[in-house]
Design an enzyme around this catalytic site. Structure first.
Site, mmCIF file in Angstrom:
data_model
loop_
_atom_site.group_PDB
_atom_site.id
_atom_site.type_symbol
_atom_site.label_atom_id
_atom_site.label_comp_id
_atom_site.label_asym_id
_atom_site.label_seq_id
_atom_site.Cartn_x
_atom_site.Cartn_y
_atom_site.Cartn_z
ATOM 1 N N SER A 18 38.279 26.418 30.960
ATOM 2 C CA SER A 18 37.389 27.077 30.028
ATOM 3 C C SER A 18 38.110 27.776 28.878
ATOM 4 C CB SER A 18 36.547 28.105 30.782
ATOM 5 O OG SER A 18 37.370 29.121 31.323
ATOM 6 N N SER A 65 41.370 27.136 34.584
ATOM 7 C CA SER A 65 41.051 27.338 33.163
ATOM 8 C C SER A 65 42.206 27.747 32.256
ATOM 9 C CB SER A 65 39.948 28.371 33.020
ATOM 10 O OG SER A 65 38.727 27.756 33.272
ATOM 11 N N LYS A 112 41.192 35.545 24.841
ATOM 12 C CA LYS A 112 39.945 34.851 25.227
ATOM 13 C C LYS A 112 38.781 35.833 25.221
ATOM 14 C CE LYS A 112 38.220 32.025 29.119
ATOM 15 N NZ LYS A 112 38.557 31.502 30.456
HETATM 16 N N1 GLN Z 1 36.758 24.230 35.382
HETATM 17 C C1 GLN Z 1 36.544 25.187 36.423
HETATM 18 C C2 GLN Z 1 35.092 25.589 36.464
HETATM 19 O O1 GLN Z 1 34.342 25.062 35.731
HETATM 20 C C3 GLN Z 1 37.453 26.347 36.246
HETATM 21 C C4 GLN Z 1 36.922 27.427 35.403
HETATM 22 C C5 GLN Z 1 37.862 28.588 35.289
HETATM 23 O O2 GLN Z 1 38.989 28.532 35.767
HETATM 24 N N2 GLN Z 1 37.372 29.644 34.678
HETATM 25 O O3 GLN Z 1 34.699 26.425 37.214
#
Ligand code: GLN
Length: 473
Positions: free
Chosen positions: A149, A173, A74
């Site tokens: 994400s 994420s 990532k």
């Molecule tokens: N969807 C969550 C957010 O928008 C988690 C993001 C993540 O785990 N980086 O913060």
């Protein structure tokens, strides 16, 4: 196609295939799946060159534990000398000055890094639609999001563009995109894997973990990455188990599984509920004891999560000011204008929203009402988990309330987007390890994910239970 590394390793050692063949195979799939937009950078030449080196090591019998395992990373993780954009315009031309500890440990065991994957800007999002470099498409259904994400990392594994990928999980994420794409995603206990070289979003929540198609590969990669690192004081001094060994050795008759009685299942898709019930039934038939448990403060987790992570993000993202590195807006008359213009041009709307929210909850007069209160709620959620884990070994929940939604479906409604994290944020608030495994499909053929949450540092346990659930006969 190789479904697991052990099989590949065998063929590499016996000379049936070479690392070069494998790299070419994945590069071919990356080319075929270009429309998915899963990769921001592809290391074609480098990966082929490295494949040759590792082929020689294999011949000489000196190859590492992950020799020839093709991995995508990532783009919030640093790899020295290569671009690190965090899917943001503000870091468009930034090059990493050092390599993340987790990535370095994979390289030291002869893994081959094939590229950097797309994600939501600074890992903020649940759909990968917040990337400055375009959305990623779900390989299962191209009209749908892959989750976020770490959407690019999940899509890359699901579309067989690499064997394993790394993601990061601050509130779901890794687990949510794994569920949406029909693969495995593991969020280790906070502190299990060094965050050195990971671009911070919310430092007290961020965890690095693998995506894979099977439990053995996820376990093997975790075992290589985990452990104390002197460059991250929050990484924990605790010996690393050989997670990939004895995955099958589990005695269901000794296991207690918690099912959360007071879980908010109002928006839960019926097929996911059904999949949960089937899993619980299966475990019961295997001899596990199913125990109804209560986590009374879980209902506050989304609120606490979005207050605390935005607060931490507002501080972490203060460093992107146009002065030190990253994008600098042109033609600013005075220093303050340069800060304002660089940040205005460089950050996308979701990142700006979070910086503003975070600044607000930390500001004088609101700190006690929001930030401090959310910290207290975080503690209560941790206590809830502690209490429940005195009675049970694992907690089983859905990973997400719905299967993958359509691209654009929630982009104008941040709250609806945030609610997608209802089952995942709690284990980031508490720090517990959690695993998402594929568990069937809904009526439209979209993958369903189930989540196994474990006791602190019981990655071995959740992997074993996940394996049992994945190999249901
Ligand atoms: N969807 C969550 C957010 O928008 C988690 C993001 C993540 O785990 N980086 O913060």
């Amino acid at each position: 196609m190789y479904n697991d590394y052990a099989e590949l390793r065998n063929e590499l050692v016996t000379g049936k295939v070479s690392c070069t063949d494998i790299v070419k195979y994945y590069l071919g799939n990356i080319e075929k799946g270009k429309h998915l937009n899963a990769f921001l950078l592809i290391f074609k030449e480098e990966a082929l060159k490295r494949a040759e080196e590792i082929d020689s090591k294999l011949k000489a019998g000196t190859a590492g534990k992950l020799a020839g395992m093709v991995i995508a990373v990532k783009d919030v993780l640093s790899l020295k000398g290569y671009k690190l954009t965090c899917s943001s315009k503000i870091l468009e031309n930034f090059e990493a000055l050092y390599t993340a500890a987790a990535v370095q440990r994979l390289l030291d065991e002869d893994a081959i890094i094939i590229g950097k994957t797309n994600c939501d800007e600074f890992a903020m999002g649940s759909s990968n639609e917040n990337s400055a470099y375009g959305s990623v498409l779900n390989p299962v259904d191209n009209t749908r999001v892959p989750g976020g994400s770490s959407g690019g990392s999940a899509a890359a594994v699901a579309a067989d563009m690499c064997m394993v990928s790394l993601g990061t999980d601050t509130g779901g994420s890794i687990r949510q995109p794994a569920a949406f794409c029909g693969i495995i995603g593991l969020k280790p206990t906070y502190g299990r894997v060094s965050r050195y070289g990971l671009t911070a979003f919310a430092s007290s929540f961020d965890s690095i973990g693998p995506f894979a198609k099977n439990i053995h590969d996820a376990a093997l990669v975790l075992e290589v990455m985990a452990g104390k690192d002197k460059n991250d004081s929050t990484s924990v001094e605790l010996s690393v188990e050989s997670y990939s060994q004895n995955i099958e050795s589990i005695n269901p008759a000794t296991i207690k599984i918690g099912i959360v009685e007071d879980l908010d299942d109002e928006g839960l898709q019926p097929e996911i509920k059904e999949s949960m019930n089937q899993a619980a039934e299966f475990l019961k038939n295997k001899g596990c004891e199913i125990v109804p448990v209560k986590l009374p403060n879980l209902k506050y987790s989304i609120q606490a999560y979005y207050i605390l992570t935005t607060a931490e993000a507002s501080s972490n993202l203060a460093r992107y000011d146009g002065a030190r590195y990253g994008l600098r807006a042109k033609d600013s008359a005075i220093l303050e204008d340069m800060y304002v213009n660089s940040r205005t041009e460089g950050f996308g709307p979701e990142v700006k929203r979070r910086i503003m929210l975070g600044t607000y909850v930390l500001s004088h007069g609101y700190y006690d009402a929001y930030y401090k209160k959310a910290q207290k709620v975080r503690r209560l959620i941790k206590d809830d988990f502690r209490n429940v884990f005195e009675k049970v070994d694992f907690i089983l929940t859905p990973t997400t309330p719905t299967t993958a939604f359509k691209l654009g479906e929630k982009t104008n409604d941040p709250l609806a987007m945030y609610l997608n994290d209802v089952y995942t944020t709690s284990s980031n608030l508490s720090g517990n390890p959690a695993l998402s495994i594929p568990a069937g499909n809904d009526n439209s053929g979209l993958p369903i994910g189930l989540q196994v949450i474990g006791k602190d540092f019981d990655e071995a346990g959740i992997l074993r239970l996940g394996n049992l659930l994945m190999n249901r006969k």
